[in-house]
Design an enzyme around this catalytic site. Structure first.
Site, PDB file in Angstrom:
ATOM      1  N   CYS A   1       1.720  -1.934  15.683  1.00  0.00           N
ATOM      2  CA  CYS A   1       1.667  -1.653  14.244  1.00  0.00           C
ATOM      3  C   CYS A   1       0.960  -2.794  13.515  1.00  0.00           C
ATOM      4  O   CYS A   1       1.314  -3.960  13.693  1.00  0.00           O
ATOM      5  CB  CYS A   1       3.079  -1.475  13.695  1.00  0.00           C
ATOM      6  SG  CYS A   1       3.098  -1.155  11.916  1.00  0.00           S
TER       7      CYS A   1
ATOM      8  N   CYS B   1       6.718  -4.823  15.827  1.00  0.00           N
ATOM      9  CA  CYS B   1       6.334  -3.798  16.802  1.00  0.00           C
ATOM     10  C   CYS B   1       4.884  -4.070  17.205  1.00  0.00           C
ATOM     11  O   CYS B   1       4.030  -4.305  16.356  1.00  0.00           O
ATOM     12  CB  CYS B   1       6.455  -2.392  16.195  1.00  0.00           C
ATOM     13  SG  CYS B   1       8.149  -1.992  15.729  1.00  0.00           S
TER      14      CYS B   1
ATOM     15  N   GLU C   1       0.826  -1.198   0.000  1.00  0.00           N
ATOM     16  CA  GLU C   1       0.000   0.000   0.000  1.00  0.00           C
ATOM     17  C   GLU C   1       0.866   1.256   0.000  1.00  0.00           C
ATOM     18  O   GLU C   1       1.915   1.299   0.633  1.00  0.00           O
ATOM     19  CB  GLU C   1      -0.931  -0.010   1.216  1.00  0.00           C
ATOM     20  CG  GLU C   1      -1.878  -1.203   1.157  1.00  0.00           C
ATOM     21  CD  GLU C   1      -2.973  -1.191   2.208  1.00  0.00           C
ATOM     22  OE1 GLU C   1      -3.992  -1.855   1.955  1.00  0.00           O
ATOM     23  OE2 GLU C   1      -2.833  -0.545   3.253  1.00  0.00           O
TER      24      GLU C   1
ATOM     25  N   CYS D   1      -1.083   6.126   9.701  1.00  0.00           N
ATOM     26  CA  CYS D   1       0.159   5.451  10.143  1.00  0.00           C
ATOM     27  C   CYS D   1      -0.177   4.158  10.866  1.00  0.00           C
ATOM     28  O   CYS D   1      -1.037   4.131  11.729  1.00  0.00           O
ATOM     29  CB  CYS D   1       0.924   6.286  11.164  1.00  0.00           C
ATOM     30  SG  CYS D   1       1.222   7.949  10.688  1.00  0.00           S
TER      31      CYS D   1
ATOM     32  N   CYS E   1       6.566  -6.848   7.326  1.00  0.00           N
ATOM     33  CA  CYS E   1       7.663  -6.352   8.144  1.00  0.00           C
ATOM     34  C   CYS E   1       8.058  -7.436   9.127  1.00  0.00           C
ATOM     35  O   CYS E   1       7.214  -8.199   9.589  1.00  0.00           O
ATOM     36  CB  CYS E   1       7.240  -5.092   8.907  1.00  0.00           C
ATOM     37  SG  CYS E   1       8.620  -4.282   9.754  1.00  0.00           S
TER      38      CYS E   1
ATOM     39  N   CYS F   1       3.614   8.492   1.071  1.00  0.00           N
ATOM     40  CA  CYS F   1       4.137   7.553   2.061  1.00  0.00           C
ATOM     41  C   CYS F   1       4.390   6.222   1.359  1.00  0.00           C
ATOM     42  O   CYS F   1       3.460   5.588   0.866  1.00  0.00           O
ATOM     43  CB  CYS F   1       3.122   7.420   3.185  1.00  0.00           C
ATOM     44  SG  CYS F   1       3.648   6.285   4.466  1.00  0.00           S
TER      45      CYS F   1
HETATM   46  N1  SAH Z   1       9.639   0.795  10.023  1.00  0.00           N
HETATM   47  C1  SAH Z   1       9.706   2.227  10.012  1.00  0.00           C
HETATM   48  C2  SAH Z   1       8.540   2.865   9.249  1.00  0.00           C
HETATM   49  C3  SAH Z   1       7.225   2.570   9.914  1.00  0.00           C
HETATM   50  S1  SAH Z   1       5.802   3.515   9.866  1.00  0.00           S
HETATM   51  C4  SAH Z   1       9.722   2.740  11.431  1.00  0.00           C
HETATM   52  O1  SAH Z   1       9.511   1.955  12.345  1.00  0.00           O
HETATM   53  O2  SAH Z   1       9.979   3.921  11.627  1.00  0.00           O
HETATM   54  C5  SAH Z   1       5.972   5.111  10.363  1.00  0.00           C
HETATM   55  C6  SAH Z   1       5.584   5.455  11.810  1.00  0.00           C
HETATM   56  O3  SAH Z   1       4.258   5.058  12.197  1.00  0.00           O
HETATM   57  C7  SAH Z   1       6.531   4.793  12.781  1.00  0.00           C
HETATM   58  O4  SAH Z   1       6.970   5.743  13.713  1.00  0.00           O
HETATM   59  C8  SAH Z   1       5.645   3.770  13.435  1.00  0.00           C
HETATM   60  O5  SAH Z   1       6.143   3.401  14.673  1.00  0.00           O
HETATM   61  C9  SAH Z   1       4.321   4.485  13.492  1.00  0.00           C
HETATM   62  N2  SAH Z   1       3.176   3.592  13.732  1.00  0.00           N
HETATM   63  C10 SAH Z   1       3.105   2.266  13.535  1.00  0.00           C
HETATM   64  N3  SAH Z   1       1.913   1.792  13.902  1.00  0.00           N
HETATM   65  C11 SAH Z   1       1.191   2.848  14.322  1.00  0.00           C
HETATM   66  C12 SAH Z   1      -0.147   3.002  14.782  1.00  0.00           C
HETATM   67  N4  SAH Z   1      -0.977   1.959  14.875  1.00  0.00           N
HETATM   68  N5  SAH Z   1      -0.552   4.245  15.113  1.00  0.00           N
HETATM   69  C13 SAH Z   1       0.261   5.304  14.984  1.00  0.00           C
HETATM   70  N6  SAH Z   1       1.519   5.224  14.550  1.00  0.00           N
HETATM   71  C14 SAH Z   1       1.992   4.005  14.214  1.00  0.00           C
END
Ligand code: SAH
Length: 376
Positions: free
Chosen positions: A124, A121, A97, A348, A117, A110
């Site tokens: 996420c 985390c 996406e 995000c 991944c 984005c």
């Molecule tokens: N792998 C990279 C890019 C990820 S996405 C990273 O970890 O930075 C970009 C941002 O969105 C990251 O800071 C991630 O932690 C955040 N993110 C992930 N899941 C989320 C959620 N459910 N709500 C808000 N932010 C989230």
């Protein structure tokens, strides 16, 4: 006999040096690389036959030895706030996406770096999909290519004013520093004058905190860096970003300091997703102030975006405001990221695509959801 697709070079995989090498290898002049790059990224042409100033004999050669292969547009959604989301199909039945966020003074794309991944985390939704593979350079720059083309035509059809991609953030699915070569080549194409021509600081790579990757990036590529921090202590960060067990906060911040020493003009942004009762207490804010004093930076507070099966909730608007007030009163620069496109699951942490999982993660996640539903 013509080459099969596996033998043909997909020119969308090549940044400028690779493109030059390719043409020199064909016995052509080096300037051909610039000529072709301009067709691909300025004119957005994806057929050799449309490259009118390329001679017939070279076009025939290119048809035989090269190809122009992009991700396939499967689905497009437009949110109430104008955010656009595309599902793009890739080889092997996977899909990723890509999201476009229009604002008054800019348009941010984005972009995803991996199919799924591997970092897991806990807050996420991409993590629940498991992991399949790294994206190629063509699949990464191809997201920008397809999005730019669609944005242009949607706005023309609706007679809206011209819209453009002014910023790219590597914040879609995946951990970009675990796909270093393809991601940095694609970021070169985003910034090359013969590519999309974006300014260095308008391309941002976001990482969960891969220390060796941050060091490697600091000598390879002059882009903006964002670091997903989310917690002020190792104890808490271990539970949110499991990678923290390998690269704890002190090591991560030391890597950020080295990055700044090598790239004095760049600013680091720390991302901090606010989850109710988890990391949004005033005490967390005060600890964060102490940590970030050592690294001049901006703080981007992200209200948590929920997804099916998550155990977390978004912090209340009052808690978010209070957190922001505390860090700002200590002199930190903090902004709250506006939630965009959440009615189409484009915010995000909500990107899932279609990941043919090679790990067992998605199966385990489904089982957990079912167990929770049965218990309710
Ligand atoms: N792998 C990279 C890019 C990820 S996405 C990273 O970890 O930075 C970009 C941002 O969105 C990251 O800071 C991630 O932690 C955040 N993110 C992930 N899941 C989320 C959620 N459910 N709500 C808000 N932010 C989230």
């Amino acid at each position: 006999m013509s080459a099969t697709s596996a033998q043909r070079t997909n020119l969308f995989n090549l940044a400028k040096p690779g493109m030059e090498q390719f043409f020199v290898g064909l016995g052509e002049k080096r300037f051909r690389a610039q000529q072709i790059l301009k067709w691909l990224y300025h004119q957005q042409v994806d057929r050799f036959e449309d490259m009118t100033d390329v001679g017939k004999s070279l076009r025939v050669k290119l048809d035989e030895l090269a190809e122009l292969k992009l991700p396939q547009l499967i689905h497009e959604q437009i949110a109430a706030d104008g955010t656009m989301k595309w599902v793009l199909g890739l080889d092997g039945g996977n899909a990723i996406e890509t999201v476009y966020i229009p604002e008054a003074d800019r348009g941010t794309l984005c972009v995803s770096s991996q199919i799924g991944c591997a970092l897991n985390c806990t807050f996420c939704s991409t993590a629940t999909q498991g992991f399949n593979r790294n994206l190629t350079t063509a699949e990464i720059i191809g997201q920008v290519w397809v999005a730019a083309k669609r944005i242009g035509s949607v706005h023309r059809d609706n007679r809206l004013s011209e819209r453009r991609i002014t910023n790219v953030v590597m914040m879609g699915m995946g951990e970009p520093l675990l796909n270093f070569d393809a991601v940095t080549d694609a970021m070169d194409l985003m910034r090359d004058d013969f590519g999309f021509g974006l300014a260095n600081r308008r391309v941002t790579l976001s990482t969960a905190g891969l220390v060796p990757g941050i060091d490697a990036l600091s000598t390879r590529c002059d882009v903006s860096l964002a670091v997903s921090l989310h917690a002020p202590t190792d104890e808490l960060r271990d539970t949110l970003v499991p990678l923290n067990k390998k690269y704890p906060i002190a090591e991560l911040l030391a890597a950020c300091q080295r990055y700044q020493a090598r790239r004095p003009r760049s600013t680091i942004t720390f991302e901090y997703t606010l989850m109710k009762g988890i990391n949004d207490h005033p005490e967390h804010a005060r600890k964060l102030i102490k940590l970030l004093r050592k690294v001049p930076s901006k703080l981007n507070l992200i209200p948590f975006n929920p997804f099916p099966g998550t155990q977390y909730e978004r912090s209340t608007p009052e808690a978010i405001e209070a957190f922001k007030r505390i860090v700002m009163s200590a002199g930190l620069i903090a902004t709250v990221r506006r939630t965009r496109g959440d009615d189409i699951d484009a915010a995000c942490g909500q990107l899932v695509g279609q990941v043919l999982d090679r790990t067992r993660r998605s199966r385990e996640h489904k089982a957990k959801l079912e167990a929770r539903a049965n218990a309710a």
